[in-house]
Design a protein around this motif. Structure first.
Motif, PDB file in Angstrom:
ATOM      1  N   ILE A 104      -9.264  -8.698  -0.614  1.00 58.06           N
ATOM      2  CA  ILE A 104      -8.540  -7.867   0.359  1.00 58.06           C
ATOM      3  C   ILE A 104      -8.582  -6.410  -0.101  1.00 58.06           C
ATOM      4  N   ALA A 105      -8.298  -6.192  -1.376  1.00 57.37           N
ATOM      5  CA  ALA A 105      -8.285  -4.823  -1.897  1.00 57.37           C
ATOM      6  C   ALA A 105      -9.646  -4.153  -1.722  1.00 57.37           C
ATOM      7  N   MET A 106     -10.705  -4.955  -1.804  1.00 59.63           N
ATOM      8  CA  MET A 106     -12.045  -4.374  -1.709  1.00 59.63           C
ATOM      9  C   MET A 106     -12.558  -4.313  -0.280  1.00 59.63           C
ATOM     10  N   GLY A 107     -11.774  -4.795   0.668  1.00 61.35           N
ATOM     11  CA  GLY A 107     -12.124  -4.629   2.080  1.00 61.35           C
ATOM     12  C   GLY A 107     -12.918  -5.766   2.693  1.00 61.35           C
ATOM     13  N   ALA A 108     -13.301  -6.769   1.885  1.00 59.60           N
ATOM     14  CA  ALA A 108     -14.125  -7.847   2.429  1.00 59.60           C
ATOM     15  C   ALA A 108     -13.293  -8.826   3.252  1.00 59.60           C
ATOM     16  N   VAL A 109     -12.038  -9.023   2.848  1.00 63.56           N
ATOM     17  CA  VAL A 109     -11.117  -9.851   3.633  1.00 63.56           C
ATOM     18  C   VAL A 109     -10.119  -8.904   4.287  1.00 63.56           C
ATOM     19  N   ARG A 110     -10.026  -9.021   5.627  1.00 65.38           N
ATOM     20  CA  ARG A 110      -9.214  -8.026   6.339  1.00 65.38           C
ATOM     21  C   ARG A 110      -7.721  -8.258   6.111  1.00 65.38           C
ATOM     22  N   GLY A 111      -7.323  -9.529   5.994  1.00 65.64           N
ATOM     23  CA  GLY A 111      -5.907  -9.794   5.755  1.00 65.64           C
ATOM     24  C   GLY A 111      -5.636 -11.273   5.597  1.00 65.64           C
ATOM     25  N   LEU A 112      -4.385 -11.585   5.278  1.00 61.60           N
ATOM     26  CA  LEU A 112      -3.958 -12.983   5.131  1.00 61.60           C
ATOM     27  C   LEU A 112      -3.404 -13.495   6.444  1.00 61.60           C
ATOM     28  N   TRP A 113      -3.590 -14.798   6.671  1.00 64.77           N
ATOM     29  CA  TRP A 113      -2.928 -15.454   7.799  1.00 64.77           C
ATOM     30  C   TRP A 113      -1.793 -16.288   7.228  1.00 64.77           C
ATOM     31  N   GLU A 114      -0.585 -15.976   7.672  1.00 64.80           N
ATOM     32  CA  GLU A 114       0.579 -16.721   7.213  1.00 64.80           C
ATOM     33  C   GLU A 114       1.498 -16.972   8.405  1.00 64.80           C
ATOM     34  N   GLY A 115       2.303 -18.045   8.304  1.00 64.30           N
ATOM     35  CA  GLY A 115       3.272 -18.335   9.363  1.00 64.30           C
ATOM     36  C   GLY A 115       2.596 -18.984  10.557  1.00 64.30           C
ATOM     37  N   ASP A 116       2.709 -18.338  11.732  1.00 61.63           N
ATOM     38  CA  ASP A 116       2.153 -18.889  12.975  1.00 61.63           C
ATOM     39  C   ASP A 116       0.641 -18.641  13.018  1.00 61.63           C
ATOM     40  N   SER A 176     -23.229 -16.306   3.693  1.00 61.89           N
ATOM     41  CA  SER A 176     -23.905 -16.745   4.911  1.00 61.89           C
ATOM     42  C   SER A 176     -22.919 -17.134   5.996  1.00 61.89           C
ATOM     43  N   SER A 177     -21.624 -16.979   5.742  1.00 59.53           N
ATOM     44  CA  SER A 177     -20.662 -17.370   6.781  1.00 59.53           C
ATOM     45  C   SER A 177     -19.661 -16.248   7.030  1.00 59.53           C
ATOM     46  N   SER A 178     -18.489 -16.353   6.407  1.00 57.98           N
ATOM     47  CA  SER A 178     -17.410 -15.425   6.759  1.00 57.98           C
ATOM     48  C   SER A 178     -17.715 -13.962   6.444  1.00 57.98           C
ATOM     49  N   LEU A 179     -18.566 -13.707   5.443  1.00 57.53           N
ATOM     50  CA  LEU A 179     -18.893 -12.305   5.152  1.00 57.53           C
ATOM     51  C   LEU A 179     -19.773 -11.700   6.244  1.00 57.53           C
ATOM     52  N   LEU A 180     -20.286 -12.538   7.159  1.00 58.49           N
ATOM     53  CA  LEU A 180     -21.060 -12.018   8.288  1.00 58.49           C
ATOM     54  C   LEU A 180     -20.243 -11.954   9.565  1.00 58.49           C
ATOM     55  N   ALA A 181     -18.986 -12.386   9.494  1.00 56.65           N
ATOM     56  CA  ALA A 181     -18.136 -12.366  10.687  1.00 56.65           C
ATOM     57  C   ALA A 181     -17.778 -10.927  11.051  1.00 56.65           C
ATOM     58  N   ASP A 182     -17.298 -10.740  12.293  1.00 54.73           N
ATOM     59  CA  ASP A 182     -16.774  -9.428  12.669  1.00 54.73           C
ATOM     60  C   ASP A 182     -15.572  -9.096  11.805  1.00 54.73           C
ATOM     61  N   ALA A 183     -14.767 -10.120  11.534  1.00 52.14           N
ATOM     62  CA  ALA A 183     -13.616  -9.936  10.653  1.00 52.14           C
ATOM     63  C   ALA A 183     -13.380 -11.235   9.907  1.00 52.14           C
ATOM     64  N   CYS A 184     -13.117 -11.120   8.604  1.00 53.22           N
ATOM     65  CA  CYS A 184     -12.881 -12.286   7.764  1.00 53.22           C
ATOM     66  C   CYS A 184     -11.429 -12.271   7.288  1.00 53.22           C
ATOM     67  N   TYR A 185     -10.765 -13.398   7.459  1.00 57.90           N
ATOM     68  CA  TYR A 185      -9.378 -13.541   7.000  1.00 57.90           C
ATOM     69  C   TYR A 185      -9.305 -14.684   5.998  1.00 57.90           C
ATOM     70  N   ALA A 186      -8.132 -14.844   5.363  1.00 56.68           N
ATOM     71  CA  ALA A 186      -7.975 -15.932   4.398  1.00 56.68           C
ATOM     72  C   ALA A 186      -6.549 -16.442   4.427  1.00 56.68           C
ATOM     73  N   LEU A 187      -6.377 -17.713   4.083  1.00 54.77           N
ATOM     74  CA  LEU A 187      -5.053 -18.248   3.833  1.00 54.77           C
ATOM     75  C   LEU A 187      -4.640 -17.826   2.419  1.00 54.77           C
ATOM     76  N   PRO A 188      -3.340 -17.708   2.169  1.00 53.44           N
ATOM     77  CA  PRO A 188      -2.898 -17.218   0.845  1.00 53.44           C
ATOM     78  C   PRO A 188      -3.402 -18.091  -0.307  1.00 53.44           C
ATOM     79  N   GLU A 189      -3.529 -19.408  -0.063  1.00 52.12           N
ATOM     80  CA  GLU A 189      -3.921 -20.295  -1.158  1.00 52.12           C
ATOM     81  C   GLU A 189      -5.442 -20.423  -1.305  1.00 52.12           C
ATOM     82  N   ALA A 190      -6.194 -19.712  -0.478  1.00 53.86           N
ATOM     83  CA  ALA A 190      -7.661 -19.808  -0.540  1.00 53.86           C
ATOM     84  C   ALA A 190      -8.167 -19.231  -1.864  1.00 53.86           C
ATOM     85  N   GLU A 191      -9.357 -19.679  -2.243  1.00 56.95           N
ATOM     86  CA  GLU A 191      -9.957 -19.163  -3.467  1.00 56.95           C
ATOM     87  C   GLU A 191     -11.292 -18.513  -3.126  1.00 56.95           C
TER      88      GLU A 191
END
Lengths: 289, 236
Positions: B175-187, B122-137
């Protein structure tokens, strides 16, 4: 009168549509099976538990999907979900009079949990895109397994829900709530309680469903009257927001559905579960959800 | 990552976000923020609140992008919430996000804590694009529980999850399955700006293509295309 709940997915389709009009896309002969189940040593189905295709209803073209509850409780895996999404996307270009979703599903298929969850989100996005295009999406829920999990959310994304008293609609199934939170939160063995919470009557009283008897003819009759799109706009969503806010304020803390029905001004609310569909609809007429 | 550490990194020029229990909302750098913290269970009231904020943004700030920061253990397991039809409240939030998108609000999801089942749906999977932090579960269910429900031995599930992205928890699988577009790391502020600069058509769901290209989800794309394109003569 043939029963909806006792029919298979394909019997429901055949009983609903004009005789002989159904054409199935990716039929079982095409062997669209789940590779993930095979990998886990589980039995697979040649249609992955859902039939999709096209037919006519009173001469009007409709696209239709029917989940088979007898196969893994209608749970959504990668192939199963992609068939429904593909059908919804097809409707955007084909523009049928409606898309009919004959749902019966426990939600995401745990054997392929990630793929199932993502598949449900793709179905959700495809339903919303279709509604934006003005093609009505109608859910028919009358199967024994009910509709839960992500398909329960999907159901409430559609234009119209037609439901039988015996069917159930919810998010977490009662057994899952009992296992997670304890029997004092939800006694899943108390069948009367389960139906007061999730059954077609409570959903109808709340304004979420149109109630019909458990027969294919009754579903068909209700369907013919329901094939208009209901636009989703900022204005219609603000109205929905007001309705849901009112429901939350008035009923959100009530212990039992019967208390809600009483607060709506329904006489003798405890008798409602015993009434047949016609008598029930008469009894709740004019009640304020 | 804790939300108190995340927000200054996303909005180094400052932000105005109000917290109320496990819910928060506000804005930073002209981006609307809606979120939950502490592995919130999404019940009817929380979903209703988030939906109301989406509608308010549509009314008061046309076109303003929306960042969803939802940390959730999934839907609330509650008899009372089920009685008033929790799924209708969650669907309402989904509809509000979709209408916002179609009114020109870009919607970005960032999984910074946990994202589970219906809370994710009901949230990020409905976004235009969903990202994640590396430590997210990200998950539907952990493997021991999955083993109990499916009656498949845990060792077998563990062995298969080494090679398959399909059922085991983990950001990398999503990420491999396409639901998360990529990781946010650094800045992270830069990551947000880049995501906001992207463009996604509300009627195109590219996650299947991404999943296929990344080798994590090989059938969804083809099966959906076959149903979309099936010609009746060919169908039998």
């Amino acid at each position: 009168m043939s029963s909806w709940s006792e029919a298979t997915a394909r019997q429901r389709i055949a009983g609903l549509l004009d005789a002989g009009s159904f054409i199935e896309f990716l039929p079982p002969e095409r062997r669209a099976v789940s590779p993930h189940l095979r990998e886990l040593g589980q039995p697979a189905a040649f249609d992955d538990g859902v039939a999709v295709g096209r037919g006519t209803l009173d001469g009007q073209t409709v696209l239709i999907a029917a989940q088979e509850g007898a196969f893994m409780g209608g749970a959504v895996g990668e192939v199963h979900g992609a068939k429904i999404t593909g059908l919804l996307e097809r409707a955007r270009t084909e523009r049928p009079a409606a898309v009919l979703l004959l749902l019966e599903s426990g939600g995401v298929r745990l054997h392929e949990a990630n793929a199932g969850l993502i598949a449900v989100s793709e179905i959700m996005r495809a339903v919303l895109a279709l509604r934006a295009a003005g093609v009505p999406v109608i859910v028919l829920n009358g199967g024994r397994y009910g509709v839960f999990g992500g398909m329960g959310i999907t159901t409430c994304l559609c234009d119209t829900l037609i439901m039988s008293e015996e069917a159930r609609l919810g998010l977490s199934g009662p057994e899952v709530i009992e296992t997670t939170m304890g029997v004092e939160e939800f006694d899943a063995a108390d069948r009367a309680l389960v139906w007061r919470v999730t059954g077609g009557k409570n959903r109808t009283i709340l304004g979420e469903a149109t109630l019909v008897a458990d027969s294919i003819d009754a579903f068909r009759a209700a369907l013919v009257a329901a094939m208009q799109p209901k636009p989703l706009t900022l204005e219609t969503l603000e109205a929905e927001h007001a309705t849901l806010g009112n429901r939350l304020d008035r009923f959100g803390d009530m212990e039992d559905a019967v208390d809600i029905w009483a607060a709506m001004g329904i006489d003798n609310p405890q008798r409602l579960p015993l009434l047949d569909t016609d008598a029930f609809l008469q009894a709740v007429k004019g009640a304020g959800a | 990552m804790k939300i108190d550490d995340l927000l200054p990194q996303l909005f180094p020029n400052g932000y105005d976000i109000a917290f109320d229990g496990d819910y928060f909302a506000g804005q930073g750098d002209g981006v609307a923020v809606i979120g939950t913290r502490d592995r919130a269970a999404i019940g009817a009231e929380l979903a209703f609140r988030m939906a109301g904020e989406v509608l308010r943004i549509c009314r008061d700030h046309p076109g303003r992008p929306i960042l969803l920061l939802v940390d959730t253990l999934g839907q609330k397991m509650s008899r009372k919430d089920e009685t008033i039809c929790l799924n209708a409240y969650i669907a309402h939030l989904a509809k509000c996000l979709d209408v916002a998108r179609r009114r020109g609000h870009r919607i970005i999801g960032l999984v910074y804590g946990e994202a589970v089942s219906a809370g994710f749906l009901s949230s990020s999977l409905l976004a235009d694009a969903c990202y994640a932090l590396p430590e997210a579960e990200v998950k539907v269910m952990n493997l021991p529980a999955m083993s109990r429900v499916t009656k498949i031995p845990l060792e077998r599930l563990e062995a298969l999850s080494e090679t398959s992205a399909v059922f085991a928890p983990g950001v990398a699988n999503y990420i491999a399955m396409g639901a998360v577009r990529g990781l946010w790391e650094g800045d992270l502020a830069r990551c947000l700006q880049d995501a906001l600069a992207g463009q996604d058509d509300p009627d195109t769901d590219r996650r299947r293509e991404d999943g296929e290209a990344r080798g994590g989800r090989l059938l969804a794309c083809r099966v959906a295309a076959e149903v979309r394109g099936a010609v009746p003569n060919d169908a039998a």
